[in-house]
Design an enzyme around this catalytic site. Structure first.
Site: not given
Length: 273
Positions: A45, A50, A75, A108
């Site tokens: 994931d 990120y 996401k 998200h």
């Protein structure tokens, strides 16, 4: 190597019930994901925000595992919500991952003040129809956000990924998920370690010969949650998947159920924009 059970989503796609999260590991992502794959994880994931989709992609490519054995989630970030911008952002994520599809794509955050999540959802519906994502879902959506999607679209989210741990058990939201066939996926499943020195968890861990983290992950699994713990330490990565050789009793589950205190480690979905 452990056999991880799967959860069948509302469109028939199956997701491993225990996966590996890569939040806050941008510099060590490739090594961490490699360790996870070696330990037996097959669900990874990540998220655009990120900044480590390329690192995930490198680890997947280097592992050489058959694509059908892997379950990859990413996401859409808040700034990219909107129909056309979602499609463009998805293309960018796919390129960084080095894949031709992802298994699960999530919005998200709902960012309700921006009021774009229903338009964004239409883009995810197109990506499903085009075969570029196997399942569409959301993250951090509250009951009102889920209700609006249900009223304004024909595709129900397969997953809602939410902050969920013994200190924030989200019973009302989980009940909404159950009612509408939405899988509950837990991020921050260990509350970033904040509860692992709790006396009740330490006692249960001693009784079962496991760590408090393993006890909490087992609690999630027995509730039916999909769970994605993260770590960069290979020993901890292996520990987190070593949770299929014991079972918590009903009394154990009740003890952990008593730890709910409405404790968030992350933002409030109703106010984050």
């Amino acid at each position: 190597m452990p056999t991880v059970p799967t959860v069948t989503l509302n469109n028939g796609v199956t997701i491993p019930q225990l996966g590996f999260g890569v939040f806050q590991v941008p510099d060590e992502t490739t090594a961490a994901v490699t360790s996870a794959l070696e330990a037996g994880y097959r669900s990874i994931d990540t998220a655009a925000v990120y900044g480590n989709e390329a690192g995930v992609g490198r680890a997947l490519a280097e592992a050489g595992l058959p694509r059908e054995e892997l379950f990859v989630t990413t996401k859409l970030w808040n700034a990219d919500q909107g129909y056309d911008s979602t499609l463009a952002a998805f293309d960018a994520s796919l390129a960084l991952l080095g894949l031709d599809h992802v298994d699960l794509y999530l919005i998200h955050w709902p960012t309700p003040a921006r009021d774009l999540y229903t338009e964004t959802w239409r883009a995810l519906e197109k990506l499903v129809a085009d075969g570029r994502i196997r399942a569409a879902g959301v993250s951090n959506f509250q009951p009102a956000h889920l209700r609006r999607l249900r009223e304004e679209s024909s595709l129900a989210p397969a997953v809602n990924q939410i902050e969920l741990h013994p200190g924030l058990q989200q019973s009302e939201l989980r009940a909404v998920h159950t009612e509408h066939g939405i899988a509950t996926e837990a991020w921050s499943p260990l509350a970033q370690g904040a509860l692992l020195d709790d006396g009740a968890l330490l006692s249960l861990a001693g009784h079962h010969g496991k760590t408090p983290a393993q006890v909490v992950l087992r609690w999630h699994l027995q509730l039916g949650n999909v769970v994605i713990p993260k770590s960069v330490a290979p020993a901890r990565i292996r520990q987190n998947i070593d949770v299929f050789d014991f079972e918590l009793s009903a009394a154990d589950m009740e003890v952990i159920g008593g730890l709910d205190r409405g404790m968030r480690t992350g933002p409030d979905p109703d106010t984050l924009n």
